[in-house]
Scaffold this motif. Structure first.
Motif, PDB file in Angstrom:
ATOM      1  N   ALA A 115       0.821  -1.204   0.000  1.00 18.08           N
ATOM      2  CA  ALA A 115       0.000   0.000   0.000  1.00 18.08           C
ATOM      3  C   ALA A 115       0.861   1.263   0.000  1.00 18.08           C
ATOM      4  CB  ALA A 115      -0.939  -0.005   1.204  1.00 18.08           C
ATOM      5  N   ASP A 116       1.921   1.264   0.800  1.00 15.30           N
ATOM      6  CA  ASP A 116       2.790   2.436   0.868  1.00 15.30           C
ATOM      7  C   ASP A 116       3.512   2.676  -0.454  1.00 15.30           C
ATOM      8  OD1 ASP A 116       2.008   2.744   3.494  1.00 15.30           O
ATOM      9  OD2 ASP A 116       3.833   1.855   4.338  1.00 15.30           O
ATOM     10  N   LEU A 117       3.956   1.618  -1.083  1.00 13.83           N
ATOM     11  CA  LEU A 117       4.628   1.756  -2.373  1.00 13.83           C
ATOM     12  C   LEU A 117       3.670   2.287  -3.437  1.00 13.83           C
ATOM     13  CD1 LEU A 117       6.682  -1.540  -2.213  1.00 13.83           C
ATOM     14  CD2 LEU A 117       7.703   0.733  -2.484  1.00 13.83           C
ATOM     15  N   LEU A 118       2.418   1.807  -3.427  1.00 10.93           N
ATOM     16  CA  LEU A 118       1.438   2.302  -4.395  1.00 10.93           C
ATOM     17  C   LEU A 118       1.119   3.773  -4.151  1.00 10.93           C
ATOM     18  CD1 LEU A 118      -1.121  -0.650  -4.778  1.00 10.93           C
ATOM     19  CD2 LEU A 118       0.878  -0.116  -6.171  1.00 10.93           C
ATOM     20  N   ASP A 119       1.018   4.160  -2.885  1.00 11.05           N
ATOM     21  CA  ASP A 119       0.764   5.578  -2.571  1.00 11.05           C
ATOM     22  C   ASP A 119       1.877   6.463  -3.119  1.00 11.05           C
ATOM     23  OD1 ASP A 119      -1.594   4.957  -1.316  1.00 11.05           O
ATOM     24  OD2 ASP A 119      -0.773   5.063   0.720  1.00 11.05           O
ATOM     25  N   TRP A 120       3.122   6.071  -2.864  1.00  9.21           N
ATOM     26  CA  TRP A 120       4.252   6.859  -3.352  1.00  9.21           C
ATOM     27  C   TRP A 120       4.277   6.908  -4.880  1.00  9.21           C
ATOM     28  CZ3 TRP A 120       8.555   4.623  -6.018  1.00  9.21           C
ATOM     29  CH2 TRP A 120       9.536   5.565  -6.369  1.00  9.21           C
ATOM     30  N   ALA A 121       4.045   5.762  -5.506  1.00  2.00           N
ATOM     31  CA  ALA A 121       4.082   5.705  -6.965  1.00  2.00           C
ATOM     32  C   ALA A 121       2.996   6.583  -7.581  1.00  2.00           C
ATOM     33  CB  ALA A 121       3.932   4.262  -7.435  1.00  2.00           C
ATOM     34  N   GLY A 122       1.803   6.572  -6.989  1.00  2.00           N
ATOM     35  CA  GLY A 122       0.725   7.395  -7.512  1.00  2.00           C
ATOM     36  C   GLY A 122       1.023   8.880  -7.420  1.00  2.00           C
ATOM     37  N   VAL A 234      -6.812  -8.073  -1.961  1.00  5.58           N
ATOM     38  CA  VAL A 234      -6.254  -7.247  -3.023  1.00  5.58           C
ATOM     39  C   VAL A 234      -5.977  -5.846  -2.495  1.00  5.58           C
ATOM     40  CG1 VAL A 234      -6.593  -6.367  -5.362  1.00  5.58           C
ATOM     41  CG2 VAL A 234      -7.605  -8.557  -4.712  1.00  5.58           C
ATOM     42  N   ILE A 235      -4.807  -5.310  -2.828  1.00  7.85           N
ATOM     43  CA  ILE A 235      -4.447  -3.935  -2.514  1.00  7.85           C
ATOM     44  C   ILE A 235      -4.535  -3.121  -3.799  1.00  7.85           C
ATOM     45  CG2 ILE A 235      -2.730  -2.403  -1.486  1.00  7.85           C
ATOM     46  CD1 ILE A 235      -3.663  -4.600   0.410  1.00  7.85           C
ATOM     47  N   THR A 236      -5.324  -2.057  -3.791  1.00  8.22           N
ATOM     48  CA  THR A 236      -5.428  -1.171  -4.937  1.00  8.22           C
ATOM     49  C   THR A 236      -5.027   0.238  -4.506  1.00  8.22           C
ATOM     50  OG1 THR A 236      -7.662  -0.262  -4.700  1.00  8.22           O
ATOM     51  CG2 THR A 236      -7.486  -2.517  -5.540  1.00  8.22           C
ATOM     52  N   PRO A 237      -4.728   1.127  -5.453  1.00  8.87           N
ATOM     53  CA  PRO A 237      -4.466   2.520  -5.069  1.00  8.87           C
ATOM     54  C   PRO A 237      -5.655   3.186  -4.377  1.00  8.87           C
ATOM     55  CG  PRO A 237      -3.585   2.091  -7.246  1.00  8.87           C
ATOM     56  CD  PRO A 237      -4.385   0.881  -6.857  1.00  8.87           C
ATOM     57  N   ALA A 238      -6.857   2.654  -4.582  1.00  8.56           N
ATOM     58  CA  ALA A 238      -8.054   3.217  -3.948  1.00  8.56           C
ATOM     59  C   ALA A 238      -8.360   2.584  -2.600  1.00  8.56           C
ATOM     60  CB  ALA A 238      -9.262   3.046  -4.873  1.00  8.56           C
ATOM     61  N   GLY A 239      -7.586   1.570  -2.197  1.00 11.09           N
ATOM     62  CA  GLY A 239      -7.818   0.915  -0.922  1.00 11.09           C
ATOM     63  C   GLY A 239      -7.689  -0.588  -1.034  1.00 11.09           C
ATOM     64  N   ALA A 265      -3.532  -4.975 -13.387  1.00  7.06           N
ATOM     65  CA  ALA A 265      -3.950  -3.672 -13.901  1.00  7.06           C
ATOM     66  C   ALA A 265      -4.972  -2.990 -13.005  1.00  7.06           C
ATOM     67  CB  ALA A 265      -4.530  -3.826 -15.307  1.00  7.06           C
ATOM     68  N   LEU A 266      -5.635  -3.739 -12.130  1.00  4.79           N
ATOM     69  CA  LEU A 266      -6.656  -3.175 -11.247  1.00  4.79           C
ATOM     70  C   LEU A 266      -6.241  -3.188  -9.787  1.00  4.79           C
ATOM     71  CD1 LEU A 266      -9.868  -4.814 -12.792  1.00  4.79           C
ATOM     72  CD2 LEU A 266      -8.857  -2.574 -13.308  1.00  4.79           C
ATOM     73  N   GLY A 267      -5.321  -4.027  -9.414  1.00  7.03           N
ATOM     74  CA  GLY A 267      -4.885  -4.141  -8.035  1.00  7.03           C
ATOM     75  C   GLY A 267      -3.840  -5.222  -7.911  1.00  7.03           C
ATOM     76  N   VAL A 268      -3.241  -5.290  -6.733  1.00  7.79           N
ATOM     77  CA  VAL A 268      -2.188  -6.267  -6.458  1.00  7.79           C
ATOM     78  C   VAL A 268      -2.755  -7.336  -5.537  1.00  7.79           C
ATOM     79  CG1 VAL A 268       0.130  -6.631  -5.538  1.00  7.79           C
ATOM     80  CG2 VAL A 268      -0.439  -4.471  -6.680  1.00  7.79           C
ATOM     81  N   ILE A 269      -2.860  -8.558  -6.027  1.00  9.66           N
ATOM     82  CA  ILE A 269      -3.312  -9.681  -5.204  1.00  9.66           C
ATOM     83  C   ILE A 269      -2.180 -10.049  -4.249  1.00  9.66           C
ATOM     84  CG2 ILE A 269      -4.088 -12.081  -5.200  1.00  9.66           C
ATOM     85  CD1 ILE A 269      -5.100 -11.567  -8.104  1.00  9.66           C
ATOM     86  N   THR A 270      -2.452  -9.993  -2.956  1.00 13.88           N
ATOM     87  CA  THR A 270      -1.381 -10.257  -1.982  1.00 13.88           C
ATOM     88  C   THR A 270      -1.547 -11.590  -1.252  1.00 13.88           C
ATOM     89  OG1 THR A 270      -2.543  -9.022  -0.256  1.00 13.88           O
ATOM     90  CG2 THR A 270      -0.948  -7.802  -1.612  1.00 13.88           C
ATOM     91  N   LEU A 521     -10.361   2.310  -9.429  1.00 15.73           N
ATOM     92  CA  LEU A 521      -9.398   1.626  -8.567  1.00 15.73           C
ATOM     93  C   LEU A 521      -7.976   2.148  -8.733  1.00 15.73           C
ATOM     94  CD1 LEU A 521     -10.680  -2.034  -9.076  1.00 15.73           C
ATOM     95  CD2 LEU A 521     -11.069  -0.553  -7.096  1.00 15.73           C
ATOM     96  N   ASP A 522      -7.662   2.685  -9.895  1.00 17.70           N
ATOM     97  CA  ASP A 522      -6.297   3.130 -10.200  1.00 17.70           C
ATOM     98  C   ASP A 522      -6.362   4.494 -10.890  1.00 17.70           C
ATOM     99  OD1 ASP A 522      -3.562   3.220 -10.704  1.00 17.70           O
ATOM    100  OD2 ASP A 522      -3.658   1.868 -12.438  1.00 17.70           O
ATOM    101  N   PRO A 523      -6.800   5.522 -10.168  1.00 14.39           N
ATOM    102  CA  PRO A 523      -7.063   6.818 -10.816  1.00 14.39           C
ATOM    103  C   PRO A 523      -5.837   7.454 -11.465  1.00 14.39           C
ATOM    104  CG  PRO A 523      -7.138   7.007  -8.412  1.00 14.39           C
ATOM    105  CD  PRO A 523      -7.115   5.550  -8.733  1.00 14.39           C
TER     106      PRO A 523
END
Length: 534
Positions: A115-122, A234-239, A265-270, A521-523
């Motif tokens: 989640a933190d990596l996706l936040d930074w990347a976005g 699943v972790i997505t940029p939207a939550g 493309a829609l989220g990261v399955i963890t 999910l990935d704005p």
């Protein structure tokens, strides 16, 4: 675990440029011997590429100190995460043209890290490419384009634990980064198995199987990974979200289905709860030869509809059977196998062989019921099945174009589909290279209503233009599949290589819904850009 690391429990190093283990690739002499089988190949093999020779630029982005411990800019790690393991990838590496190399590679240890990596990347317009074992053969783990500031390969293989095992429900909660052998090793003491064994089993992960809707080795019954899913996290940029763990539900569209096959493309399955099975104790196998390929197709269709449910029901055309060492007399060969955790399977094998013989099959030696060593044709096929990707890479070093593609269609279309692929793809290869091509076919999966033909193409390439040759051949193959309304992929996923054909296959209203899901999910459109969607 980076793709160049030593695998757990072994002292073997993964190849950064080709399939599997670095020490399993054919040596120069074997490459030359393979090249001699195809007229027009190079006089000597291309040298094994070196990471030191690649144009690896300084990273275009720097993570904040809070994430620095998760991220590396090490050139070998970046090179190993630049591409998958398709023929296009291998020959590009051999020719020193790997494409866009990721700026950074991250190894998250848990959901919060993701989640933190996706936040930074976005926030910084960094493209994020989810990465498991890196075995994609459709361009699913590389970045193509220039719309993002930097590229981060998100390697999940540090998240590789079996977190819980529920023996009452016969299921387990497993992290997405678990490689096939690691996963099975942790289930084995409980007498359980996921029973999902794709050809890439050693070098692919649960998360990769889920994200690509992978098909396993088994020809009938539950074989796609979809069949084994209880729930996903699943972790997505939207939550983040976790679906309920249920044996079945009719509560609206399935949330799991949104992410199965979404290819990151829609989220990261963890992690996922997966349905398990008891490990089989009874096995039997046999092979049956046919002088007529079309009668063999009829036999396979009858077996698929019989309810016998063979674990293996591979039909090899004469070229495929010869290459696998399953026969050398021009016969089509049917490889049959049965297994069970509860009782002997010899009677089912006998019934399947009898069905095959009723459709013109003849003359093979059958292994005894519950004998785990198959007859010679079955053994030869198994050995060739595991060795084939290494041989492909050896032929690539000789400048050959050697690749596979697969599809699925209903039985009424199968004979004409196979015939047109052989003729049209063979003609396209001859036009592109000036040399005749080998176009072989086998059936990998069979259903009561259809089958999955799997094609192998081999021809000498134009030196330095091997990628262009394959792209021309594959474009013709795609046109044939579309003409026969056969799917662009049965189990290899869409990635970037299959995008044009996928756009034609999916209904337009579904495409609109997929775009809307991506926006929600990935704005910032950072997740695996170009896969499934522009």
């Amino acid at each position: 675990m980076p793709a160049t690391a030593t695998d757990p429990g072994t002292s073997r190093t993964r190849s950064w440029w080709g399939w599997g283990y670095a020490d399993a690739h054919p040596d120069d002499a074997e490459c030359a011997a393979l090249g001699a089988l195809l007229p027009g190949t190079l006089d000597r093999p291309l040298p094994i590429p070196r990471i030191a020779d690649l144009p690896i630029a300084a990273p275009a982005a720097t993570p904040p100190p809070s994430l620095a411990h998760l991220v590396t800019a090490d050139p070998p790690a970046r090179a190993a995460h630049a591409m998958g393991k398709a023929y296009r990838d291998v020959i590009r590496a051999l020719r020193g043209r790997p494409g866009r190399i990721p700026d950074l590679v991250a190894h998250p240890a848990g959901d919060q890290d993701v989640a933190d990596l996706l936040d930074w990347a976005g926030e910084h317009q960094v493209a994020v490419i989810p990465f498991g074992g890196g075995s994609s053969v459709v361009g699913g783990v590389e970045y193509r384009g220039d719309t993002h500031r930097a590229v981060l390969s998100l390697d999940l293989t540090s998240m590789n634990r079996v977190l819980e095992i529920d023996t009452a429900s016969r299921s387990a909660r497993i992290q997405a980064g678990a490689l096939g052998p690691v996963l099975e090793a942790r289930l084995r003491p409980h007498g359980l198995t996921l029973r999902h064994f794709p050809q890439s089993f050693e070098f692919s992960t649960l998360g990769g199987w889920l994200a690509t809707r992978a098909g396993g080795h088994y020809a009938t019954g539950p074989t796609h990974i979809d069949d084994f899913v209880q729930s996903l996290n699943v972790i997505t940029p939207a939550g983040a979200g976790t679906s309920w763990r249920l044996p079945a539900s009719g509560a609206g569209p399935s949330p799991d289905r949104l992410f199965l096959g979404s290819e990151g493309a829609l989220g990261v399955i963890t992690e996922a709860w997966m349905r398990l099975q008891e490990r089989p104790r009874h096995k039997a196998s046999a092979s049956v030869a046919f002088s007529d390929f079309h009668r063999a197709l009829d036999a396979v269709r009858a077996i698929a509809r019989s309810g016998l449910a063979p674990a293996n029901c591979r039909l090899l055309d004469p070229g495929e059977a010869l290459f696998a060492g399953a026969c050398d007399d021009g016969s089509t060969v049917l490889v049959l196998g049965f297994e069970s955790a509860t009782g002997p399977v010899g009677d089912r094998l006998t019934s399947a062989v009898d069905l095959a013989r009723a459709h013109g099959g003849h003359g093979r030696t059958r292994a005894a019921a519950d004998d785990t060593t198959a007859d010679w044709a079955v053994s030869a096929w198994r050995s060739a099945f595991l060795r084939m990707p290494y041989l492909r890479d050896g032929l690539a070093r000789m400048g050959a174009v050697v690749e596979t593609f697969e599809t699925a269609a209903t039985w009424d279309r199968i004979p004409a589909l196979i015939a047109d692929v052989r003729s049209d793809v063979g003609a396209a290869a001859l036009k592109a290279t000036g040399y005749p091509a080998t176009v072989n076919c086998r059936l990998t999966h069979v259903y009561p209503d259809g089958a999955a033909p799997y094609f192998t193409v081999a021809v000498a390439g134009r030196p330095g233009e091997e990628v262009e040759v394959w792209d021309d051949i594959k474009a013709v193959a795609n046109e044939v599949l579309h003409r026969h309304r056969a799917t662009i992929t049965h189990h290899h996923a869409v990635g970037r290589d299959h995008r044009p054909a996928y756009d034609l296959q999916r209904p337009e209203p579904f495409a609109l819904a997929l775009h809307a899901a991506k926006d929600a999910l990935d704005p910032h459109r950072i997740l695996n850009p170009g896969v499934l969607l522009d």
